[in-house]
Design a protein around this motif. Structure first.
Motif, mmCIF file in Angstrom:
data_model
loop_
_atom_site.group_PDB
_atom_site.id
_atom_site.type_symbol
_atom_site.label_atom_id
_atom_site.label_comp_id
_atom_site.label_asym_id
_atom_site.label_seq_id
_atom_site.Cartn_x
_atom_site.Cartn_y
_atom_site.Cartn_z
ATOM 1 N N GLY A 56 0.937 -1.105 -0.222
ATOM 2 C CA GLY A 56 -0.264 0.099 0.127
ATOM 3 C C GLY A 56 0.764 1.910 -0.062
ATOM 4 O O GLY A 56 2.200 1.543 -0.316
ATOM 5 N N ASN A 57 -0.048 2.454 0.234
ATOM 6 C CA ASN A 57 0.596 3.585 0.060
ATOM 7 C C ASN A 57 1.067 4.180 1.688
ATOM 8 O O ASN A 57 0.155 4.626 1.836
ATOM 9 C CB ASN A 57 0.362 4.826 -0.991
ATOM 10 C CG ASN A 57 0.851 6.365 -1.350
ATOM 11 O OD1 ASN A 57 2.020 6.031 -0.875
ATOM 12 N ND2 ASN A 57 -0.309 6.992 -1.282
ATOM 13 N N ARG A 58 2.447 4.171 2.058
ATOM 14 C CA ARG A 58 2.798 4.649 3.136
ATOM 15 C C ARG A 58 3.042 6.209 3.216
ATOM 16 O O ARG A 58 3.683 7.098 4.445
ATOM 17 C CB ARG A 58 3.552 3.522 4.136
ATOM 18 C CG ARG A 58 4.608 3.268 3.185
ATOM 19 C CD ARG A 58 5.537 2.600 3.507
ATOM 20 N NE ARG A 58 6.883 2.098 3.065
ATOM 21 C CZ ARG A 58 8.020 2.183 3.136
ATOM 22 N NH1 ARG A 58 7.860 3.103 4.304
ATOM 23 N NH2 ARG A 58 9.293 2.023 2.635
ATOM 24 N N TYR A 59 2.807 6.802 2.541
ATOM 25 C CA TYR A 59 3.628 8.274 2.025
ATOM 26 C C TYR A 59 2.267 9.057 1.708
ATOM 27 O O TYR A 59 0.957 8.785 1.250
ATOM 28 C CB TYR A 59 4.358 8.143 0.521
ATOM 29 C CG TYR A 59 5.621 6.876 1.135
ATOM 30 C CD1 TYR A 59 6.339 7.702 2.157
ATOM 31 C CD2 TYR A 59 5.877 6.333 0.271
ATOM 32 C CE1 TYR A 59 7.800 6.775 1.852
ATOM 33 C CE2 TYR A 59 6.560 5.893 0.654
ATOM 34 C CZ TYR A 59 7.519 5.632 1.018
ATOM 35 O OH TYR A 59 8.814 4.652 1.306
ATOM 36 N N ALA A 60 2.623 10.394 2.627
ATOM 37 C CA ALA A 60 1.951 11.655 2.419
ATOM 38 C C ALA A 60 1.571 11.766 0.853
ATOM 39 O O ALA A 60 2.087 12.622 -0.176
ATOM 40 C CB ALA A 60 2.362 12.704 3.208
ATOM 41 N N LEU A 61 -0.071 12.038 0.641
ATOM 42 C CA LEU A 61 -0.298 12.750 -1.104
ATOM 43 C C LEU A 61 0.635 14.657 -1.309
ATOM 44 O O LEU A 61 0.160 14.745 0.083
ATOM 45 C CB LEU A 61 -1.507 13.364 -0.479
ATOM 46 C CG LEU A 61 -2.209 14.001 -1.908
ATOM 47 C CD1 LEU A 61 -2.400 12.801 -3.536
ATOM 48 C CD2 LEU A 61 -3.665 14.472 -1.724
ATOM 49 N N VAL A 77 11.818 -2.693 -5.449
ATOM 50 C CA VAL A 77 10.728 -1.172 -5.551
ATOM 51 C C VAL A 77 10.960 0.021 -6.691
ATOM 52 O O VAL A 77 11.082 -0.165 -7.787
ATOM 53 C CB VAL A 77 11.865 -0.003 -4.159
ATOM 54 C CG1 VAL A 77 11.127 0.762 -4.182
ATOM 55 C CG2 VAL A 77 11.708 -0.624 -3.132
ATOM 56 N N VAL A 78 9.271 -0.578 -6.701
ATOM 57 C CA VAL A 78 9.062 0.376 -8.034
ATOM 58 C C VAL A 78 8.431 1.407 -7.843
ATOM 59 O O VAL A 78 7.580 1.711 -6.322
ATOM 60 C CB VAL A 78 7.441 -0.783 -8.887
ATOM 61 C CG1 VAL A 78 7.077 0.511 -9.802
ATOM 62 C CG2 VAL A 78 8.137 -1.680 -8.818
ATOM 63 N N VAL A 79 8.874 2.734 -7.829
ATOM 64 C CA VAL A 79 7.750 4.397 -6.729
ATOM 65 C C VAL A 79 7.906 5.555 -8.473
ATOM 66 O O VAL A 79 8.653 5.309 -9.308
ATOM 67 C CB VAL A 79 9.450 4.343 -6.423
ATOM 68 C CG1 VAL A 79 10.515 4.907 -7.071
ATOM 69 C CG2 VAL A 79 8.734 6.150 -5.360
ATOM 70 N N ILE A 118 5.546 -10.882 -0.356
ATOM 71 C CA ILE A 118 5.811 -9.213 0.386
ATOM 72 C C ILE A 118 7.480 -8.710 0.811
ATOM 73 O O ILE A 118 7.002 -7.439 1.279
ATOM 74 C CB ILE A 118 4.270 -8.399 1.112
ATOM 75 C CG1 ILE A 118 4.475 -9.215 1.949
ATOM 76 C CG2 ILE A 118 2.680 -9.079 0.121
ATOM 77 C CD1 ILE A 118 3.263 -9.075 2.783
ATOM 78 N N SER A 119 7.549 -9.016 0.878
ATOM 79 C CA SER A 119 8.885 -9.057 1.592
ATOM 80 C C SER A 119 10.128 -8.702 1.412
ATOM 81 O O SER A 119 10.727 -8.333 1.137
ATOM 82 C CB SER A 119 9.703 -10.062 2.847
ATOM 83 O OG SER A 119 9.764 -11.218 1.698
ATOM 84 N N SER A 120 9.941 -8.941 -0.607
ATOM 85 C CA SER A 120 10.576 -8.781 -1.348
ATOM 86 C C SER A 120 10.625 -8.166 -2.727
ATOM 87 O O SER A 120 11.249 -7.528 -3.197
ATOM 88 C CB SER A 120 11.147 -9.961 -1.917
ATOM 89 O OG SER A 120 10.514 -10.571 -2.928
ATOM 90 N N ARG A 121 9.209 -7.397 -2.572
ATOM 91 C CA ARG A 121 8.405 -6.319 -3.431
ATOM 92 C C ARG A 121 7.602 -4.902 -2.688
ATOM 93 O O ARG A 121 7.135 -5.603 -1.712
ATOM 94 C CB ARG A 121 7.247 -7.240 -4.034
ATOM 95 C CG ARG A 121 8.101 -8.468 -4.831
ATOM 96 C CD ARG A 121 7.325 -9.364 -5.313
ATOM 97 N NE ARG A 121 8.094 -10.900 -6.051
ATOM 98 C CZ ARG A 121 7.683 -10.874 -6.902
ATOM 99 N NH1 ARG A 121 6.735 -10.671 -7.879
ATOM 100 N NH2 ARG A 121 7.828 -11.727 -7.176
ATOM 101 N N GLU A 122 7.849 -4.241 -3.529
ATOM 102 C CA GLU A 122 7.019 -2.436 -2.909
ATOM 103 C C GLU A 122 7.073 -1.785 -4.070
ATOM 104 O O GLU A 122 7.829 -1.750 -4.438
ATOM 105 C CB GLU A 122 8.252 -1.984 -2.118
ATOM 106 C CG GLU A 122 7.845 -0.853 -0.701
ATOM 107 C CD GLU A 122 7.812 -0.470 0.383
ATOM 108 O OE1 GLU A 122 8.136 0.314 0.832
ATOM 109 O OE2 GLU A 122 9.482 -0.885 0.760
ATOM 110 N N ARG A 152 14.203 7.502 2.160
ATOM 111 C CA ARG A 152 13.017 7.170 3.341
ATOM 112 C C ARG A 152 12.469 5.401 2.974
ATOM 113 O O ARG A 152 12.825 4.260 3.302
ATOM 114 C CB ARG A 152 12.314 7.529 3.161
ATOM 115 C CG ARG A 152 12.161 8.534 4.109
ATOM 116 C CD ARG A 152 10.800 9.210 4.819
ATOM 117 N NE ARG A 152 9.992 9.777 3.534
ATOM 118 C CZ ARG A 152 9.783 10.949 2.926
ATOM 119 N NH1 ARG A 152 10.350 11.678 2.451
ATOM 120 N NH2 ARG A 152 8.922 10.784 1.724
ATOM 121 N N ILE A 153 13.108 5.368 1.469
ATOM 122 C CA ILE A 153 12.217 3.742 1.054
ATOM 123 C C ILE A 153 13.548 2.769 1.108
ATOM 124 O O ILE A 153 13.334 1.500 1.553
ATOM 125 C CB ILE A 153 11.601 4.462 -0.343
ATOM 126 C CG1 ILE A 153 10.719 4.849 -0.181
ATOM 127 C CG2 ILE A 153 11.540 2.712 -0.727
ATOM 128 C CD1 ILE A 153 9.770 5.326 -2.108
#
Length: 236
Positions: free
Chosen positions: A30-35, A72-74, A91-95, A113-114
């Motif tokens: 999920g998205n854990r960063y602020a808009l 990581v895909v950002v 989920i432990s190897s992908r974000e 932070r990521i």
């Protein structure tokens, strides 16, 4: 000399044992960063892949063997809805880090932070730049991409940048800016050893939403599974 006055031959047969790195923190889908509300919308992706070069950071096989492998895909809000197909296999190897409204500098700041020093990142996918083109300042955009490139090289990962898609109804100046940046981005990625992902004609096949800038529900599914395949290949 050994006891008794005779020389003793010592061979280099032993190895040094490295201490395993600590386990990384649990990854939550999920998205854990602020808009990051800039009021700009970005266009969706397409798929023509240029393979990135090997990372320049010097990491030995012995070092990476003891670190958790993660991909990581950002990027901006184009990534919204792609979390499940990308992360669910493991989920432990992908974000997926979706930063709505983000610009290039926002992604550069978020990476601190990521990315976790205790982990090894074989691949890092970055989709950003559409919101930056609203200013139609191509030189500034190129400068910020260069700064981001310097930052991501510190992680020692193979990095893949996404093509910036055209936006509809924003004027010819915006269209020219996107075309110029994309042409430069492709060349720059090749020069710097980064990968480049060109989505091609994929999202002209009814996968865009009504606003012409975001993905439809079906578009998110197609794009999510396409990215999931790339992530799987990076981890295999």
């Amino acid at each position: 000399m050994a006891q008794g006055g005779h020389w003793q031959l010592i061979t280099s047969g032993s190895r040094q044992c490295s201490t395993p790195a600590p386990n990384p923190p649990a990854v939550v889908i999920g998205n854990r960063y602020a808009l990051l509300d800039t009021g700009e919308k970005e266009s969706p992706p397409t798929v023509k892949e240029e393979k990135p070069h090997s990372p320049k950071a010097g990491r030995s096989a012995a070092t990476t063997a003891n670190r958790k492998r993660r991909v990581v895909v950002v990027g901006d809000s184009l990534l919204r809805g792609t979390e499940a197909p990308i992360c669910c296999p493991d989920i432990s190897s992908r974000e997926v880090c979706c930063l709505p409204g983000s610009r290039i500098r926002n992604v550069m700041e978020a990476l601190s932070r990521i990315i976790q020093p205790s982990d090894y990142y074989p691949m890092l996918f970055i989709h950003v730049g559409t919101n930056d083109t609203a200013r139609c300042d191509t030189e500034r955009i190129k400068s910020e991409y260069r700064a981001l490139g310097v930052r991501v090289k510190e992680f020692g990962a193979q990095v893949v940048f996404f093509l910036i898609l055209p936006v509809k109804g924003r004027g010819p100046g915006r269209d020219r800016c996107i075309m110029e940046v994309n042409a430069w981005l492709r060349r720059w990625c090749r020069q710097e050893g980064f990968g480049f992902l060109d989505h091609g004609m994929l999202f002209e096949e009814g996968l865009l939403g009504r606003d012409g800038a975001h993905l439809s529900r079906r578009g998110k599914t197609v794009f999510g599974h396409r990215l999931a395949n790339l992530v799987r290949r990076a981890l295999s």
